[in-house]
Design an enzyme around this catalytic site. Structure first.
Site, PDB file in Angstrom:
ATOM      1  N   HIS A  82     -16.264  20.715 -14.326  1.00 38.21           N
ATOM      2  CA  HIS A  82     -15.900  21.112 -12.967  1.00 38.21           C
ATOM      3  C   HIS A  82     -14.459  21.571 -12.930  1.00 38.21           C
ATOM      4  O   HIS A  82     -13.588  20.926 -13.501  1.00 38.21           O
ATOM      5  CB  HIS A  82     -16.081  19.938 -11.993  1.00 38.21           C
ATOM      6  CG  HIS A  82     -15.668  20.287 -10.600  1.00 38.21           C
ATOM      7  ND1 HIS A  82     -16.502  20.956  -9.732  1.00 38.21           N
ATOM      8  CD2 HIS A  82     -14.505  20.107  -9.941  1.00 38.21           C
ATOM      9  CE1 HIS A  82     -15.862  21.161  -8.592  1.00 38.21           C
ATOM     10  NE2 HIS A  82     -14.649  20.655  -8.695  1.00 38.21           N
ATOM     11  N   ASP A 161     -21.164  13.869   2.070  1.00 38.34           N
ATOM     12  CA  ASP A 161     -19.969  14.637   1.691  1.00 38.34           C
ATOM     13  C   ASP A 161     -19.881  15.935   2.484  1.00 38.34           C
ATOM     14  O   ASP A 161     -18.820  16.326   2.949  1.00 38.34           O
ATOM     15  CB  ASP A 161     -19.965  14.937   0.192  1.00 38.34           C
ATOM     16  CG  ASP A 161     -18.873  15.942  -0.164  1.00 38.34           C
ATOM     17  OD1 ASP A 161     -17.694  15.607   0.052  1.00 38.34           O
ATOM     18  OD2 ASP A 161     -19.191  17.062  -0.588  1.00 38.34           O
ATOM     19  N   ARG A 168     -13.217  16.825   7.951  1.00 34.89           N
ATOM     20  CA  ARG A 168     -11.851  16.820   7.399  1.00 34.89           C
ATOM     21  C   ARG A 168     -11.217  18.184   7.561  1.00 34.89           C
ATOM     22  O   ARG A 168     -10.024  18.308   7.850  1.00 34.89           O
ATOM     23  CB  ARG A 168     -11.892  16.434   5.907  1.00 34.89           C
ATOM     24  CG  ARG A 168     -12.216  14.961   5.668  1.00 34.89           C
ATOM     25  CD  ARG A 168     -12.621  14.726   4.212  1.00 34.89           C
ATOM     26  NE  ARG A 168     -11.618  15.203   3.292  1.00 34.89           N
ATOM     27  CZ  ARG A 168     -11.865  15.652   2.058  1.00 34.89           C
ATOM     28  NH1 ARG A 168     -13.097  15.672   1.593  1.00 34.89           N
ATOM     29  NH2 ARG A 168     -10.890  16.068   1.288  1.00 34.89           N
ATOM     30  N   SER A 183     -15.181  13.310  -3.070  1.00 34.40           N
ATOM     31  CA  SER A 183     -16.001  14.461  -2.690  1.00 34.40           C
ATOM     32  C   SER A 183     -16.486  15.206  -3.929  1.00 34.40           C
ATOM     33  O   SER A 183     -17.685  15.466  -4.102  1.00 34.40           O
ATOM     34  CB  SER A 183     -15.166  15.372  -1.779  1.00 34.40           C
ATOM     35  OG  SER A 183     -15.782  16.617  -1.579  1.00 34.40           O
ATOM     36  N   LYS A 187     -20.581  14.964  -5.945  1.00 34.15           N
ATOM     37  CA  LYS A 187     -21.467  16.099  -6.220  1.00 34.15           C
ATOM     38  C   LYS A 187     -21.843  16.179  -7.703  1.00 34.15           C
ATOM     39  O   LYS A 187     -22.983  16.457  -8.059  1.00 34.15           O
ATOM     40  CB  LYS A 187     -20.808  17.396  -5.743  1.00 34.15           C
ATOM     41  CG  LYS A 187     -20.862  17.521  -4.222  1.00 34.15           C
ATOM     42  CD  LYS A 187     -20.091  18.727  -3.700  1.00 34.15           C
ATOM     43  CE  LYS A 187     -18.630  18.407  -3.593  1.00 34.15           C
ATOM     44  NZ  LYS A 187     -17.884  19.177  -2.613  1.00 34.15           N
TER      45      LYS A 187
HETATM   46  N1  URA Z   1     -13.425  20.429  -3.102  1.00 35.63           N
HETATM   47  C1  URA Z   1     -14.359  19.552  -2.752  1.00 35.63           C
HETATM   48  O1  URA Z   1     -15.503  19.647  -3.176  1.00 35.63           O
HETATM   49  N2  URA Z   1     -14.042  18.553  -1.904  1.00 35.63           N
HETATM   50  C2  URA Z   1     -12.803  18.404  -1.409  1.00 35.63           C
HETATM   51  O2  URA Z   1     -12.583  17.470  -0.655  1.00 35.63           O
HETATM   52  C3  URA Z   1     -11.830  19.342  -1.767  1.00 35.63           C
HETATM   53  C4  URA Z   1     -12.156  20.349  -2.626  1.00 35.63           C
END
Ligand code: URA
Ligand code: CA
Length: 434
Positions: A82, A161, A168, A183, A187
């Site tokens: 990632h 999320d 947010r 977050s 994923k």
């Molecule tokens: N990318 C994400 O997936 N989540 C965040 O909170 C910030 C950047």
């Protein structure tokens, strides 16, 4: 349990328990905890932070808020990568066939892009016929046979999320390290990875502007991964300028092909080798990072990485002849040069601005509904540290319209110059293993 008590507890700097965090995430997901209370909690977390334990509980509660992908039918250690976000980040396109070529299974779930350029799927769709609509069994079979396949996002992954990020984003609590870390990691974990290599970007164009912030984010994510049983490490890399030369979907496919042939931009090749070595090592396909790197260099040199890319494209319906004849990729009607206004040295290329220039051209989506033009984009000729003479081309615009004034303006905005020589920044700053 009452949400208001938990908000006050966090506001006063106390630590939430696992049960409390599960209560919050479940209630928020099913709608029994309203957005205004969740927003208040996110702001309390923004100011008070979270312990590593709280952050791991939050991550796993978000993982459990939706579906989780089961990759157990795939043989071997599934390693995912990632990146915290760059512009023209062609690494995934290179890494997938590259590490697959040394035997590491790449079971990639990808999405479409928003902003800048497309996501991995958009880029691959620049190859005629390529598609990601394959079912689970076909996906598992392809990864077991070819070691690599890419499938579109399906199912209901980490709904908590998704909902929390939406809040947010409009209430000023995006830039909280525990919230960002949970977050991202939720994923990756829900997508089924056994091991995770993180590429945390730092610099003017990155989410984390300073090296210290990047290190803290990396370390928080690595702790979460390792705490929940997924081998995780991070590399901190530079984003004071875009990686490689190409920004745009078909242009990046061509750049990935060049790199797999051993002919790509030096920075892109190096970062792919650094990240790829970590992936191969975590997957247990090499006894050391040096051995992993040697294996990767070998499959570039002997053409196996390129062959794997062809096999992968063809297996998902793509016209693999583009690998030997990249001119068959979508091509824009016009190429327009952007000349340097004066002599000097390139000091920075703000990735966000250059990304916006590519998006205005049509290479990325301004909104989820926007259509993208796979052919258009930018090729950078000058990177940080390069000397430039007035009138020399900084960038070539590949466009399907000649009306590119706004694009040119953005490109000039993104480039910063210095009169005297500028030292090129390191590409990779450090590794974070805990
Ligand atoms: N990318 C994400 O997936 N989540 C965040 O909170 C910030 C950047
Ligand atoms: Ca690139």
């Amino acid at each position: 349990m009452r949400m208001v008590d938990l908000i006050e507890k966090k506001r006063d700097g106390k630590e939430l328990t696992k049960e409390e965090i599960i209560f919050i995430v479940e209630g928020f997901t099913d709608g029994s905890i309203p957005d205004y209370q969740m927003s208040a909690l996110a702001m309390a977390i923004y100011f008070q932070g979270m312990t590593p334990e709280e952050t791991a509980y939050l991550t796993m509660a978000m993982v459990e808020s939706g579906d989780q992908i089961d990759l157990s039918a795939i043989e071997g250690v599934k390693v995912d990568k990632h990146s915290t976000g760059g512009v023209g980040d062609t690494t995934t396109l290179v890494l997938a066939p590259l590490v697959a070529a040394v035997g590491v299974p790449v079971a990639k779930m990808s999405g479409r892009g928003l902003g800048h350029t497309g996501g991995t799927i958009d880029k691959l769709e620049a190859v005629t016929g390529f598609h990601v609509e394959i079912d689970n069994d076909e996906f598992n079979r392809l990864v077991n046979t070819n070691k690599v396949a890419v499938v579109g996002q399906s199912g209901n992954l980490t709904p908590a999320d998704k909902k929390l990020y939406g809040l947010r984003d409009v209430t000023g609590s995006v830039s909280s390290i525990p919230l960002i870390a949970s977050s991202i990691m939720s994923k990756k974990i829900a997508s089924g990875a056994d091991a995770i290599v993180l590429d945390v970007k730092t610099g003017a164009g990155a989410f984390m502007k300073t090296l210290d912030d990047a290190k803290e984010l990396a370390s928080t994510m690595v702790k979460i991964g390792n705490q929940v049983g997924r081998k995780t490490m991070a590399v901190i890399s530079d984003m004071s300028q875009p990686l490689g030369f190409a920004i745009g979907n078909a242009l990046e496919v061509k750049e990935a092909i060049d790199t797999l042939k051993g002919e790509g931009p030096e920075d892109l090749r190096e970062l792919c080798l650094v990240l790829g070595s970590q992936m191969v090592y975590l997957a247990g396909e090499a006894a050391s990072l040096e051995e992993a790197r040697t294996k990767l260099e070998e499959v570039i040199a002997n053409g196996k990485a390129l062959e794997t890319f062809k096999t992968f494209l063809a297996a998902q319906g793509g016209d693999a002849s583009v690998v030997d004849q990249p001119e068959r990729l979508p091509t824009a009607q016009f190429t327009i040069e952007v000349p340097a206004k004066e002599d000097g040295y390139v000091a920075e290329i703000i990735a966000d601005d250059i990304g916006t220039a590519a998006m205005i051209l049509g290479a990325g989506r301004a909104t989820k509904e926007s259509e993208i033009d796979l052919a258009v984009g930018l090729i950078l000729h000058k990177k940080v540290g390069d000397q430039v003479k007035q009138g020399e081309s900084l960038v070539t615009i590949h466009s399907n319209t000649q009306d590119v004034d706004q694009v040119i303006e953005r490109i000039y905005q993104s480039y910063g110059f210095s009169k005297g020589p500028v030292e090129a920044l390191p590409l990779v700053y450090c590794e974070i293993k805990e």
